[in-house]
Scaffold this motif. Structure first.
Motif, PDB file in Angstrom:
ATOM      1  N   PHE A  17       0.831  -1.203   0.000  1.00 32.09           N
ATOM      2  CA  PHE A  17       0.000   0.000   0.000  1.00 32.09           C
ATOM      3  C   PHE A  17       0.869   1.257   0.000  1.00 32.09           C
ATOM      4  CE2 PHE A  17      -3.787  -2.295   2.059  1.00 32.09           C
ATOM      5  CZ  PHE A  17      -4.375  -2.500   0.830  1.00 32.09           C
ATOM      6  N   PHE A  18       1.974   1.217   0.736  1.00 34.91           N
ATOM      7  CA  PHE A  18       2.871   2.367   0.782  1.00 34.91           C
ATOM      8  C   PHE A  18       3.463   2.651  -0.596  1.00 34.91           C
ATOM      9  CE2 PHE A  18       7.215   4.023   1.431  1.00 34.91           C
ATOM     10  CZ  PHE A  18       6.884   5.260   1.950  1.00 34.91           C
ATOM     11  N   TYR A  19       4.028   1.607  -1.229  1.00 36.43           N
ATOM     12  CA  TYR A  19       4.629   1.800  -2.549  1.00 36.43           C
ATOM     13  C   TYR A  19       3.582   2.121  -3.607  1.00 36.43           C
ATOM     14  CZ  TYR A  19       9.142   0.108  -0.901  1.00 36.43           C
ATOM     15  OH  TYR A  19      10.326  -0.025  -0.246  1.00 36.43           O
ATOM     16  N   GLY A  20       2.434   1.513  -3.513  1.00 34.91           N
ATOM     17  CA  GLY A  20       1.375   1.770  -4.493  1.00 34.91           C
ATOM     18  C   GLY A  20       0.721   3.123  -4.325  1.00 34.91           C
ATOM     19  N   GLY A  21       0.587   3.561  -3.088  1.00 35.59           N
ATOM     20  CA  GLY A  21      -0.099   4.824  -2.829  1.00 35.59           C
ATOM     21  C   GLY A  21       0.787   6.048  -2.859  1.00 35.59           C
ATOM     22  N   PHE A  22       2.045   5.870  -2.512  1.00 35.69           N
ATOM     23  CA  PHE A  22       2.951   7.011  -2.406  1.00 35.69           C
ATOM     24  C   PHE A  22       4.298   6.696  -3.052  1.00 35.69           C
ATOM     25  CE2 PHE A  22       0.255   6.707   1.389  1.00 35.69           C
ATOM     26  CZ  PHE A  22      -0.481   7.875   1.261  1.00 35.69           C
ATOM     27  N   PRO A  23       4.335   6.455  -4.356  1.00 35.59           N
ATOM     28  CA  PRO A  23       5.592   6.048  -4.981  1.00 35.59           C
ATOM     29  C   PRO A  23       6.687   7.115  -4.920  1.00 35.59           C
ATOM     30  CG  PRO A  23       3.919   6.432  -6.646  1.00 35.59           C
ATOM     31  CD  PRO A  23       3.244   6.500  -5.317  1.00 35.59           C
ATOM     32  N   ALA A  24       6.320   8.373  -5.008  1.00 33.84           N
ATOM     33  CA  ALA A  24       7.342   9.436  -4.970  1.00 33.84           C
ATOM     34  C   ALA A  24       8.010   9.484  -3.594  1.00 33.84           C
ATOM     35  CB  ALA A  24       6.720  10.781  -5.306  1.00 33.84           C
ATOM     36  N   ILE A  25       7.221   9.359  -2.546  1.00 35.53           N
ATOM     37  CA  ILE A  25       7.782   9.366  -1.191  1.00 35.53           C
ATOM     38  C   ILE A  25       8.650   8.136  -0.977  1.00 35.53           C
ATOM     39  CG2 ILE A  25       7.196   9.240   1.262  1.00 35.53           C
ATOM     40  CD1 ILE A  25       4.716  10.915   0.618  1.00 35.53           C
ATOM     41  N   ALA A  26       8.213   6.992  -1.506  1.00 34.03           N
ATOM     42  CA  ALA A  26       9.000   5.759  -1.370  1.00 34.03           C
ATOM     43  C   ALA A  26      10.358   5.916  -2.038  1.00 34.03           C
ATOM     44  CB  ALA A  26       8.232   4.583  -1.974  1.00 34.03           C
ATOM     45  N   LYS A  27      10.407   6.556  -3.195  1.00 28.65           N
ATOM     46  CA  LYS A  27      11.683   6.780  -3.882  1.00 28.65           C
ATOM     47  C   LYS A  27      12.580   7.715  -3.078  1.00 28.65           C
ATOM     48  CE  LYS A  27      10.101   6.088  -8.625  1.00 28.65           C
ATOM     49  NZ  LYS A  27       9.891   6.732  -9.927  1.00 28.65           N
ATOM     50  N   GLN A  28      11.994   8.764  -2.505  1.00 26.73           N
ATOM     51  CA  GLN A  28      12.780   9.692  -1.696  1.00 26.73           C
ATOM     52  C   GLN A  28      13.363   8.993  -0.472  1.00 26.73           C
ATOM     53  OE1 GLN A  28       9.994  12.818  -0.853  1.00 26.73           O
ATOM     54  NE2 GLN A  28      10.561  14.006  -2.659  1.00 26.73           N
ATOM     55  N   LEU A  29      12.545   8.169   0.183  1.00 25.31           N
ATOM     56  CA  LEU A  29      13.031   7.444   1.356  1.00 25.31           C
ATOM     57  C   LEU A  29      14.133   6.464   0.981  1.00 25.31           C
ATOM     58  CD1 LEU A  29       9.745   6.800   3.344  1.00 25.31           C
ATOM     59  CD2 LEU A  29      11.641   8.282   3.982  1.00 25.31           C
ATOM     60  N   ALA A  30      13.984   5.796  -0.159  1.00 25.46           N
ATOM     61  CA  ALA A  30      15.023   4.861  -0.603  1.00 25.46           C
ATOM     62  C   ALA A  30      16.335   5.595  -0.864  1.00 25.46           C
ATOM     63  CB  ALA A  30      14.566   4.119  -1.853  1.00 25.46           C
ATOM     64  N   ALA A  31      16.259   6.781  -1.450  1.00 29.89           N
ATOM     65  CA  ALA A  31      17.466   7.572  -1.693  1.00 29.89           C
ATOM     66  C   ALA A  31      18.105   8.011  -0.380  1.00 29.89           C
ATOM     67  CB  ALA A  31      17.135   8.788  -2.555  1.00 29.89           C
ATOM     68  N   MET A  32      17.275   8.391   0.598  1.00 27.77           N
ATOM     69  CA  MET A  32      17.801   8.808   1.893  1.00 27.77           C
ATOM     70  C   MET A  32      18.460   7.632   2.615  1.00 27.77           C
ATOM     71  SD  MET A  32      14.686  11.297   3.134  1.00 27.77           S
ATOM     72  CE  MET A  32      15.162  11.226   4.836  1.00 27.77           C
ATOM     73  N   VAL A  33      17.851   6.465   2.535  1.00 30.06           N
ATOM     74  CA  VAL A  33      18.392   5.288   3.204  1.00 30.06           C
ATOM     75  C   VAL A  33      19.737   4.898   2.603  1.00 30.06           C
ATOM     76  CG1 VAL A  33      18.027   2.807   3.504  1.00 30.06           C
ATOM     77  CG2 VAL A  33      16.201   4.393   4.053  1.00 30.06           C
ATOM     78  N   SER A  34      19.876   5.049   1.297  1.00 32.02           N
ATOM     79  CA  SER A  34      21.141   4.674   0.660  1.00 32.02           C
ATOM     80  C   SER A  34      22.294   5.579   1.090  1.00 32.02           C
ATOM     81  CB  SER A  34      21.000   4.693  -0.868  1.00 32.02           C
ATOM     82  OG  SER A  34      20.861   6.012  -1.341  1.00 32.02           O
ATOM     83  N   GLN A  35      21.970   6.756   1.616  1.00 31.82           N
ATOM     84  CA  GLN A  35      22.995   7.693   2.069  1.00 31.82           C
ATOM     85  C   GLN A  35      23.339   7.526   3.558  1.00 31.82           C
ATOM     86  OE1 GLN A  35      24.574   9.706  -0.093  1.00 31.82           O
ATOM     87  NE2 GLN A  35      23.314   8.773  -1.671  1.00 31.82           N
ATOM     88  N   MET A  36      22.524   6.756   4.280  1.00 30.58           N
ATOM     89  CA  MET A  36      22.742   6.589   5.717  1.00 30.58           C
ATOM     90  C   MET A  36      23.906   5.646   5.985  1.00 30.58           C
ATOM     91  SD  MET A  36      18.833   6.245   7.104  1.00 30.58           S
ATOM     92  CE  MET A  36      19.318   6.080   8.798  1.00 30.58           C
ATOM     93  N   PRO A  37      24.634   5.886   7.063  1.00 32.75           N
ATOM     94  CA  PRO A  37      25.720   4.972   7.423  1.00 32.75           C
ATOM     95  C   PRO A  37      25.162   3.610   7.869  1.00 32.75           C
ATOM     96  CG  PRO A  37      25.543   6.757   9.021  1.00 32.75           C
ATOM     97  CD  PRO A  37      24.563   7.042   7.945  1.00 32.75           C
ATOM     98  N   ASP A  38      25.975   2.581   7.680  1.00 23.56           N
ATOM     99  CA  ASP A  38      25.548   1.220   8.015  1.00 23.56           C
ATOM    100  C   ASP A  38      25.144   1.092   9.479  1.00 23.56           C
ATOM    101  OD1 ASP A  38      25.997   0.464   5.427  1.00 23.56           O
ATOM    102  OD2 ASP A  38      27.888  -0.574   5.838  1.00 23.56           O
ATOM    103  N   GLU A  39      25.876   1.730  10.354  1.00 20.51           N
ATOM    104  CA  GLU A  39      25.586   1.608  11.784  1.00 20.51           C
ATOM    105  C   GLU A  39      24.199   2.160  12.116  1.00 20.51           C
ATOM    106  OE1 GLU A  39      26.038   0.067  15.320  1.00 20.51           O
ATOM    107  OE2 GLU A  39      27.520  -0.156  13.725  1.00 20.51           O
ATOM    108  N   ALA A  40      23.808   3.257  11.485  1.00 18.65           N
ATOM    109  CA  ALA A  40      22.482   3.827  11.726  1.00 18.65           C
ATOM    110  C   ALA A  40      21.394   2.876  11.225  1.00 18.65           C
ATOM    111  CB  ALA A  40      22.352   5.183  11.043  1.00 18.65           C
ATOM    112  N   LEU A  41      21.611   2.278  10.064  1.00 16.30           N
ATOM    113  CA  LEU A  41      20.645   1.315   9.531  1.00 16.30           C
ATOM    114  C   LEU A  41      20.548   0.084  10.429  1.00 16.30           C
ATOM    115  CD1 LEU A  41      21.447   1.460   5.730  1.00 16.30           C
ATOM    116  CD2 LEU A  41      19.417   2.318   6.867  1.00 16.30           C
TER     117      LEU A  41
END
Length: 63
Positions: A17-41
């Protein structure tokens, strides 16, 4: 096993539902997660897993 499959199914439904309903936000979050350090993840993932475990325990023992 029934509880695990139910929980897994609910997680997939919510994520779908998240990806289907809010694809632009999902892409932004994925980009933000890829920039986070491993320890934070790692810390966030362990905290989320622990929270989920507590919620399942409460759901099974209280209700």
């Amino acid at each position: 096993m029934e509880l695990f499959l139910t929980a897994l199914g609910l997680a997939i439904i919510i994520e779908g539902f998240f990806y289907g309903g809010f694809p632009a936000i999902a892409k932004q979050l994925a980009a933000m997660v890829s920039q986070m350090p491993d320890e934070a993840l790692r810390s966030g993932g362990l905290a989320a897993g622990l929270l989920g475990l507590i919620l399942v325990w409460i759901g099974q023992s209280v209700f």
